[in-house]
Design a protein around this motif. Sequence first.
Motif, PDB file in Angstrom:
ATOM      1  N   LYS A  78       0.835  -1.214   0.000  1.00  0.00           N
ATOM      2  CA  LYS A  78       0.000   0.000   0.000  1.00  0.00           C
ATOM      3  C   LYS A  78       0.860   1.250   0.000  1.00  0.00           C
ATOM      4  CE  LYS A  78      -3.857   0.770   1.980  1.00  0.00           C
ATOM      5  NZ  LYS A  78      -4.657   1.122   3.137  1.00  0.00           N
TER       6      LYS A  78
ATOM      7  N   LEU B  54       2.172   1.710  -3.412  1.00  0.00           N
ATOM      8  CA  LEU B  54       1.115   2.201  -4.308  1.00  0.00           C
ATOM      9  C   LEU B  54       0.877   3.693  -4.063  1.00  0.00           C
ATOM     10  CD1 LEU B  54      -1.384  -0.812  -4.174  1.00  0.00           C
ATOM     11  CD2 LEU B  54       0.090  -0.166  -6.070  1.00  0.00           C
ATOM     12  N   GLN B  55       1.054   4.112  -2.796  1.00  0.00           N
ATOM     13  CA  GLN B  55       0.953   5.553  -2.499  1.00  0.00           C
ATOM     14  C   GLN B  55       2.058   6.318  -3.228  1.00  0.00           C
ATOM     15  OE1 GLN B  55      -1.056   7.877  -0.328  1.00  0.00           O
ATOM     16  NE2 GLN B  55       0.132   9.018  -1.851  1.00  0.00           N
TER      17      GLN B  55
ATOM     18  N   CYS C 121       1.045   6.604  -6.752  1.00  0.00           N
ATOM     19  CA  CYS C 121      -0.009   7.617  -6.870  1.00  0.00           C
ATOM     20  C   CYS C 121       0.579   9.021  -6.759  1.00  0.00           C
ATOM     21  CB  CYS C 121      -1.070   7.427  -5.797  1.00  0.00           C
ATOM     22  SG  CYS C 121      -2.236   6.136  -6.211  1.00  0.00           S
ATOM     23  N   SER C 122       1.521   9.179  -5.799  1.00  0.00           N
ATOM     24  CA  SER C 122       2.147  10.490  -5.616  1.00  0.00           C
ATOM     25  C   SER C 122       2.897  10.902  -6.879  1.00  0.00           C
ATOM     26  CB  SER C 122       3.119  10.453  -4.429  1.00  0.00           C
ATOM     27  OG  SER C 122       2.392  10.360  -3.234  1.00  0.00           O
TER      28      SER C 122
ATOM     29  N   ARG D 298       0.449  11.872  -9.505  1.00  0.00           N
ATOM     30  CA  ARG D 298      -0.163  13.173  -9.201  1.00  0.00           C
ATOM     31  C   ARG D 298       0.820  14.305  -9.511  1.00  0.00           C
ATOM     32  NH1 ARG D 298      -3.683  12.201  -4.711  1.00  0.00           N
ATOM     33  NH2 ARG D 298      -1.779  11.748  -3.588  1.00  0.00           N
TER      34      ARG D 298
ATOM     35  N   ARG E 289       0.949  14.627 -13.104  1.00  0.00           N
ATOM     36  CA  ARG E 289      -0.310  15.224 -13.602  1.00  0.00           C
ATOM     37  C   ARG E 289      -0.257  16.747 -13.533  1.00  0.00           C
ATOM     38  NH1 ARG E 289      -5.146  15.738 -10.444  1.00  0.00           N
ATOM     39  NH2 ARG E 289      -4.437  14.093  -9.024  1.00  0.00           N
TER      40      ARG E 289
ATOM     41  N   LYS F  92      -5.323  10.660 -14.080  1.00  0.00           N
ATOM     42  CA  LYS F  92      -6.337  10.444 -13.037  1.00  0.00           C
ATOM     43  C   LYS F  92      -6.878   9.007 -13.113  1.00  0.00           C
ATOM     44  CE  LYS F  92      -9.507  12.735 -10.244  1.00  0.00           C
ATOM     45  NZ  LYS F  92      -9.289  13.843  -9.345  1.00  0.00           N
TER      46      LYS F  92
ATOM     47  N   ARG G  99      -5.405   2.894  -7.203  1.00  0.00           N
ATOM     48  CA  ARG G  99      -6.124   2.973  -5.925  1.00  0.00           C
ATOM     49  C   ARG G  99      -7.075   1.776  -5.740  1.00  0.00           C
ATOM     50  NH1 ARG G  99      -7.093   8.101  -6.189  1.00  0.00           N
ATOM     51  NH2 ARG G  99      -5.129   8.671  -5.220  1.00  0.00           N
TER      52      ARG G  99
ATOM     53  N   ALA H 159      -5.027  -0.785  -4.391  1.00  0.00           N
ATOM     54  CA  ALA H 159      -4.657  -0.491  -2.997  1.00  0.00           C
ATOM     55  C   ALA H 159      -5.811  -0.825  -2.058  1.00  0.00           C
ATOM     56  CB  ALA H 159      -4.287   0.975  -2.851  1.00  0.00           C
TER      57      ALA H 159
ATOM     58  N   GLU I  56      -5.935  -3.159   1.252  1.00  0.00           N
ATOM     59  CA  GLU I  56      -6.528  -2.681   2.512  1.00  0.00           C
ATOM     60  C   GLU I  56      -7.507  -3.735   3.054  1.00  0.00           C
ATOM     61  OE1 GLU I  56      -6.103   0.283   4.087  1.00  0.00           O
ATOM     62  OE2 GLU I  56      -7.649  -0.074   5.595  1.00  0.00           O
TER      63      GLU I  56
ATOM     64  N   TYR J 231     -16.135   4.607  -3.867  1.00  0.00           N
ATOM     65  CA  TYR J 231     -14.961   5.449  -4.080  1.00  0.00           C
ATOM     66  C   TYR J 231     -14.978   6.079  -5.483  1.00  0.00           C
ATOM     67  CZ  TYR J 231     -10.295   6.430  -5.736  1.00  0.00           C
ATOM     68  OH  TYR J 231      -9.233   7.031  -6.347  1.00  0.00           O
TER      69      TYR J 231
ATOM     70  N   GLN K  39     -17.488   8.798  -5.736  1.00  0.00           N
ATOM     71  CA  GLN K  39     -16.976  10.035  -5.088  1.00  0.00           C
ATOM     72  C   GLN K  39     -15.946  10.692  -5.982  1.00  0.00           C
ATOM     73  OE1 GLN K  39     -15.408   9.153  -1.218  1.00  0.00           O
ATOM     74  NE2 GLN K  39     -17.391   8.410  -0.474  1.00  0.00           N
ATOM     75  N   SER K  40     -15.077   9.874  -6.512  1.00  0.00           N
ATOM     76  CA  SER K  40     -13.983  10.390  -7.325  1.00  0.00           C
ATOM     77  C   SER K  40     -14.496  11.177  -8.539  1.00  0.00           C
ATOM     78  CB  SER K  40     -13.118   9.208  -7.766  1.00  0.00           C
ATOM     79  OG  SER K  40     -12.050   9.658  -8.560  1.00  0.00           O
TER      80      SER K  40
END
Lengths: 472, 126
Positions: free
Chosen positions: A276, A279-280, A283-284, A287, A290, A303, A310, A313, A317, A340, A343-344
Amino acid sequence: MTSPPSEDSKSLGKLSGTESLEFRVAQVRQLYAQSRAGILWALVSVFIVAIVLTGKVSFVNIVIWVSVYLLIQAYRYYLGINFPKLESPEATIKWGRNFSLLTIASGAAWGSAAIIIFPADSPVYQMFLTICMAGIASAASSVYSPLTICYMPTILAILVPLSARFFFEGQGSYEEQGINLFLGSVIMILAAALVSAGKQMNAALVESLTLRYQNKDLLESVTAQKGISENLNKNLLTEIEERKRTEEALRQNEEKIKKSLEEKESLLKEIHHRVKNNLQVICSLLRLQRRHVTSEESRTVFKETENRVRSMAMLHEALYQSDNLNRISAKEYVHDLTSYLFQSYNAAKQGINLRVEVENFSFSIDTAIPCGLIINELISNALKHAFPAGRKGEISVGLHCLADDCWELVVADDGTGMPKDIDVRSKGSLGLSIVQTLAKQLQGEMELNVLNGAEFRIRFKGGPHRGDEAIA
Amino acid sequence: MTGARILIIEDDLLIVMDLETTLKDLGHQVVGTISRGEEACQTIEETLAEVALMDIRLGGSLDGISTAKLIQSRFDIPVVFLTAVADVKKGSGLTDSWPVVNKPFREEELQLAIETALENHKGKNS
């Protein structure tokens, strides 16, 4: 008289060979113990009788009588001092037989007094001799009672000649003859009474010895049983100790296994945690990248990729939180993932409804990743394209069991729909291409219906497990 | 809402880099970035940070939970946890009003957590 009388044999019959021997030895020992004082008393009596009768009967006869008697007593005395030196039971029994013979001889010597030193002319001295002999016979019945071969002949040897003497004392008046017959009879009765008394004492001794040997048997039996019990107890204790040791070893093994399992669980959790975290980092990076691109299209691409990462990930979790770290609840995972994504994309605000119908079963990681990514692609695709210009509608996700080991994942929307001849492998739709590939990975078949919006049905085998147990 | 003064406590510098720009984009001010829990109190004193955004696993000997307890005992500021470990606060004795953001995070989740932490803190002090 070599064989024991009947009462002795009766008691001895209950005993074994060795015990019978010991029994006879015990009788002889008793005889020895009781007769030690007898010799001294007999000597004193002989001298008193000799002194009193001197002058009343032939002196030569008195000397002969005393001499014979002393010889017998000397031999008895010799036997007496040899008794403690006897070593074997057989020797002791032989001693008893010899001692008995001498005692009978001693009794016969007393009996001979009625013949050779009988004061025929003096009734007073006759009475004196009679009383002395009766006393000696009485003493013999008690002192020599341990052995029947000893006491019975001795009493008879003392008293029968005396009785006969009175019976055959023919001279004198009728009155004197009557008195003599009476005395002879009395002496015979006395002899019988003394034999009877001796017999009773002998029976008491035999009974006492029998009880002693029976008790000895009992004691030996109890001792043997005690020995057996102690051995059993010892074996039992050893067995208990052994069992305790085994239980302790088992407990230690169990603890080791438990510890090892805990370590493995901890390691697995650590792996999911690190995955995880990595994977963060991805993602970072996405981003950060991006933010450096200017075109909206490129940003969307980044995105979408972030969302894909995610969704994976989220799976880790779920695995981290599941009890067995290997399978996850499909229902929870699909709910979390779709929520998720909604929301996204701000879908709820746009008026798009989400409906999720997933049966209660568990996923393995190999099934969950392709399923999750398929759902991610199809929902993202629907949210991006099916509801343009503020169009409202519904997206539904279903995961059901069709038959044994056959599952169907359905993602549908009631949006604008898709062209019937859409080629999912074309370069223009990476998302659908990914879906196609993942369906293949699941060894499943994909079907697309475009009647009312778009409906994707993917049927695959294996993977999910029914029931809560599988989730636990 | 106006931006908050935020201290980032995280030992993975790529994530720190992402956080810095994300927080700036969200309108906050990053007043400091440190990777060890031991430095937290001194940095908060120096920077007058209003929120500590903190990972659970840190570079130094203090982990995020111990550092948060230290901050709780000395400063009146909320802590937002950013972690790949989902059940971090279970049994730790830390206040439930401090939010937890799961890695990988979305900007919206991060913003919501910071707002929630500040509102809870404000509500607690009013």
